[in-house]
Structures are given as C-alpha cells and as structure tokens.
Design an enzyme around this catalytic site. Structure first.
Site, PDB file in Angstrom:
ATOM      1  N   HIS A 183      -3.319  -1.521   6.584  1.00  0.00           N
ATOM      2  CA  HIS A 183      -4.438  -0.572   6.588  1.00  0.00           C
ATOM      3  C   HIS A 183      -4.430   0.286   5.313  1.00  0.00           C
ATOM      4  O   HIS A 183      -3.370   0.478   4.703  1.00  0.00           O
ATOM      5  CB  HIS A 183      -4.351   0.336   7.818  1.00  0.00           C
ATOM      6  CG  HIS A 183      -4.440  -0.397   9.132  1.00  0.00           C
ATOM      7  ND1 HIS A 183      -3.320  -0.776   9.852  1.00  0.00           N
ATOM      8  CD2 HIS A 183      -5.519  -0.846   9.825  1.00  0.00           C
ATOM      9  CE1 HIS A 183      -3.706  -1.412  10.952  1.00  0.00           C
ATOM     10  NE2 HIS A 183      -5.037  -1.486  10.964  1.00  0.00           N
ATOM     11  N   HIS A 184      -5.600   0.804   4.957  1.00  0.00           N
ATOM     12  CA  HIS A 184      -5.711   1.673   3.769  1.00  0.00           C
ATOM     13  C   HIS A 184      -4.977   3.000   3.994  1.00  0.00           C
ATOM     14  O   HIS A 184      -5.171   3.636   5.028  1.00  0.00           O
ATOM     15  CB  HIS A 184      -7.201   1.938   3.472  1.00  0.00           C
ATOM     16  CG  HIS A 184      -7.429   2.870   2.323  1.00  0.00           C
ATOM     17  ND1 HIS A 184      -8.384   3.874   2.354  1.00  0.00           N
ATOM     18  CD2 HIS A 184      -6.826   2.966   1.104  1.00  0.00           C
ATOM     19  CE1 HIS A 184      -8.362   4.527   1.203  1.00  0.00           C
ATOM     20  NE2 HIS A 184      -7.428   3.997   0.432  1.00  0.00           N
ATOM     21  N   GLY A 185      -4.185   3.421   3.006  1.00  0.00           N
ATOM     22  CA  GLY A 185      -3.467   4.698   3.097  1.00  0.00           C
ATOM     23  C   GLY A 185      -4.373   5.866   2.762  1.00  0.00           C
ATOM     24  O   GLY A 185      -4.139   6.606   1.801  1.00  0.00           O
ATOM     25  N   THR A 215     -12.207   2.470   4.399  1.00  0.00           N
ATOM     26  CA  THR A 215     -12.239   2.990   3.020  1.00  0.00           C
ATOM     27  C   THR A 215     -11.272   2.185   2.138  1.00  0.00           C
ATOM     28  O   THR A 215     -10.597   1.288   2.619  1.00  0.00           O
ATOM     29  CB  THR A 215     -11.827   4.472   3.014  1.00  0.00           C
ATOM     30  OG1 THR A 215     -10.632   4.612   3.797  1.00  0.00           O
ATOM     31  CG2 THR A 215     -12.917   5.345   3.609  1.00  0.00           C
TER      32      THR A 215
END
Ligand code: TV1
Ligand code: CA
Ligand code: ZN
Length: 393
Positions: A183-185, A215
C-alpha cells in the site's frame, strides 16, 4: 549447541513488546498482532537473538504521541469506549471525524495501549540509532504508515514511523524513508511533504483498479511550487499486479541507488510491510521472501544507520518468514544459518541454505498474473531519475 557470533563492526538491536500480541482487531479482521510473536519465535528458534541486542520496549507517553498527533485525537483515542460497550452519547460525531470504529479501524479493547506499544518500539529503535548504540534497529511492531495527525486510517491509528523520523531529525540532517508495503505510505509522505530533510519513496500497487488508499501516482512528487523545499522530495512507484522478484529488484536498485547518490541520506527508515509477498491475503504482488529481503540487503550496502519497521502482512506464516529472514540479513548470518540451527530441529532441511526459505511454489500458492510490462517499468525509472535531477544535497 548454537554457534552464532555477533556481526563484526556494527550492532543490531531488536525492539519487541510481547504485550502487543493479546490485542485483537476482531475475528475476521486481516490484521493479526500474533504475527509479531510468530516472527520473534522464528528469530529465536534460529538463535538469531544471540547476535543482537534484544530490548523489551516501553510504551510511548502521551507527550511523545503528541509530537505528531493532535490532543483532540489522542484524547478521544484514549477514552473511546470499545465497540462492545454502549456508545458515547456526548461525542456522536467524533468517531466519524477521527475515522474510528469502522471495519478497518475498529475500537477494540486495549486499543490505546496497543498503539502506545507500537509507537514505543519504534521510538526506542530511533533513540538507539541517535545514541549510536545501534546501527540497525528492528521494530516489527511498527510501520503503521497510514495514520494521519488527527485521523486513523487503514488499520493504523498512531503513525509510529513519523514519530521515529521526528526523533531521527534531532540528530541527523537527512532521513530517507523507503516503503515496500504493497500500500502507498500516504501518512508518512503527507507528514513530511514540505521539508527537504526527509525524502519519502513508496513502492505500491496502484491503478488501473482501485486499491487502498488510492494515492501515490507517479506524478505525486511533493508540492508543485518550486519555492517549497519539499518539491521533488516525494517519490512514488505505482505498480500493477503480479510483479516479480527480478523486476522489483531492478526497480528498487536503480531508484534507491539514484536517490542515495543525489539525496545523500544520513539515515534510512525502511518500512518492510510484508503484504507485498506472494500469497498475501490483501496484496497482489508475487514477491518471494528472497526478493523482499533483497531490498533490506541493498539498503544495508550504503553503510549508514537504518531502522527496519514492520507494517502490513496478512498471511501470518509468510510474514514471520520474511521478517525472520530480514533479521538474518541485518545480522549477516545468511551463510552461517547452517551452523546455528540445531541438528534435531524439526523441519531443519527446510531451513538450511537454498531451502532456508522455501520457494514460492512450495509455500506461497499460485502466483498472480504479472501485469507489469518492461516498458512501463522503464518509464517509471526514467520519470524518477528526472525528478532527482532537481535534488542536490
Ligand atoms: C474487518 C474484517 C475489516 C474483514 C478490512 C482490505 C476488513 C479489509 C476485512 C480491507 C478486508 C482494506 C479499504 C474501503 C476504505 C476501505 C498496516 C472505502 C479482505 C499497513 C489497509 C487497507 C492496509 C485498508 C494497511 C483497506 C497497511 N483492504 N477484510 N480493508 N473504504 N480499506 O479499502 O498498509 O498494510 O479485506
Ligand atoms: Ca508502499
Ligand atoms: Zn499494506
């Protein structure tokens, strides 16, 4: 008998709080705190504990959490009644406002303690790095990268990574944050969006189909205004389903290698979310333990201090394998592993040398279809290298 020696010339520390395990997000919730105990057991079964400093970590104080999170949010997190209790009629809108109590971020019994323990481990790790008492500090109980200053998100309530980086910034000029969770940080990226002292780089699954949090597109590189010091200091590597060890390794080395050259970090914060492994309950990639661990191995070659955090990872046995392997990478016992597992250990032949971490076919189930073309990956590398032309530390 165990025969394991400490790595020469540097110190590895392992930061663990056994009291995180008894906390439950709910029977069907993918986040399983017992994976931390499973990891610790595997690490100990291999005798790796003899090659590191082991700390049972303390809980973070309210003041420490408050260095990033708002009092408003912390106060509610502290007093919110667990789900099975009657709702708090004085605060009808707060749960919505803080995103607490939904299916992703349930209000379970002992939530505040659990969060303070996770943050406490990461802060202890950061302090050991600052004091030069450790060169590689491991905090698998941390890595909760989605939490915002006043909002829970995606199984994360307290952003222990942001807290740890704030600590590192007291002693080091530049921090490189790398995030290999599927997942995006987003929470860490957002927290340091306007500074040039922290560069963030997340690899994650992205479009075409929706994937949480949505995002982290290729063009998300920090504030668009050139007058903002944070410009060009957010790097995103949006990927598609099924990426392999080979492709991921090539991307990782050419991107992180270039960042190291241009940004010259003084310390690395590596989020090792294990949901990027093949066979993960939520993830979509085809990484094996070796490919995932190769990221930590590459970071280690820079010879600067590093914190390794946990993060996602929803097939607990694979999470434990990956994080135990990455612990072995930190202490450099890859070749020595043969000697440290007692002969009578059950399943020993699965642990030694080539078979140390069984391959994808053996343990991780059917691989996903690889939807990452070489052409697209090359475009990503090209774009990132162009961003880095603006960065000169
Ligand atoms: C309870 C029970 C909660 C079963 C959540 C998967 C569950 C998920 C569940 C789940 C699930 C998500 C969203 C949709 C936002 C929602 C630790 C509009 C089978 C770092 C967080 C992913 C990842 C959140 C955290 C995501 C981390 N996916 N079963 N929830 N809404 N949430 O998509 O990066 O790994 O899936
Ligand atoms: Ca990521
Ligand atoms: Zn994740």
């Amino acid at each position: 008998e165990y025969n394991i020696t400490r790595p020469k010339g540097y110190t590895v520390s392992y930061h663990f709080n056994p009291d995180m395990e008894p906390h439950h997000f709910g029977l069907t919730h993918p986040m399983k705190p017992f994976r931390l105990t499973l990891t610790k057991s595997l690490v100990t079964a291999y005798g790796m504990n003899f090659a590191m400093d082991n700390y049972n970590t303390r809980i973070a104080t309210y003041q420490e959490l408050n260095s990033f999170h708002t009092s408003d949010y912390l106060d509610y997190l502290h007093m919110a009644p667990p789900e099975e209790m009657p709702r708090d009629i004085d605060n009808p809108d707060k749960e919505v406002k803080f995103n607490l109590g939904g299916s992703d971020c349930p209000l379970f019994h002992g939530l505040y303690d659990y969060c303070s323990m996770s943050a406490g481990s990461s802060l202890d790790a950061a302090r050991k790095i600052c004091n030069k008492q450790s060169d590689i500090a491991i905090a698998w109980g941390g890595g909760l990268h989605h939490a915002k200053k006043s909002e829970a998100s995606g199984f994360c309530y307290i952003n222990d990574i942001v807290l740890a980086i704030l600590q590192l910034l007291r002693c080091y000029p530049r921090v490189l944050y790398i995030d290999i969770d599927v997942h995006h940080g987003d929470g860490v990226e957002e927290a340091f969006y306007s500074t040039d002292r922290v560069m963030t780089c997340s690899f994650h699954k992205f479009a075409p189909d929706v994937f949480f949090p949505g995002t982290g597109g290729l063009d998300d590189n920090g504030p668009k205004s050139e007058h903002n010091p944070g410009a060009h200091h957010a790097i995103n590597v949006p990927l598609n389903d099924g990426i392999t060890d080979e492709q991921y390794g090539h991307l990782f080395q050419s991107i992180i290698g270039k960042i190291n050259e241009k940004f010259r970090p003084s310390v690395i914060a590596l989020q090792c979310g294990a949901d990027s492994l093949a066979g993960d309950r939520l993830g979509r990639f085809n990484l094996q333990v070796q490919g995932h661990g190769a990221c930590a191995k590459f970071c280690k070659t820079f010879g600067i201090p590093m914190i390794m955090f946990g993060g996602g990872g929803y097939t607990p046995r694979n999470v434990a394998r990956a994080w135990a392997y990455e612990t072995s990478v930190a202490i450099d016992i890859d070749e020595k592993i043969n000697k440290i597992i007692p002969d009578h250990t059950p399943w020993r032949k699965h642990f030694v040398q080539e078979e140390l971490f069984p391959s994808l076919e053996q343990i991780l189930g059917d691989p996903r279809v690889n939807r990452n073309s070489q052409k697209r990956l090359q475009e990503i590398i090209q774009h990132v290298h162009e961003q880095l032309r603006f960065v000169n530390a």
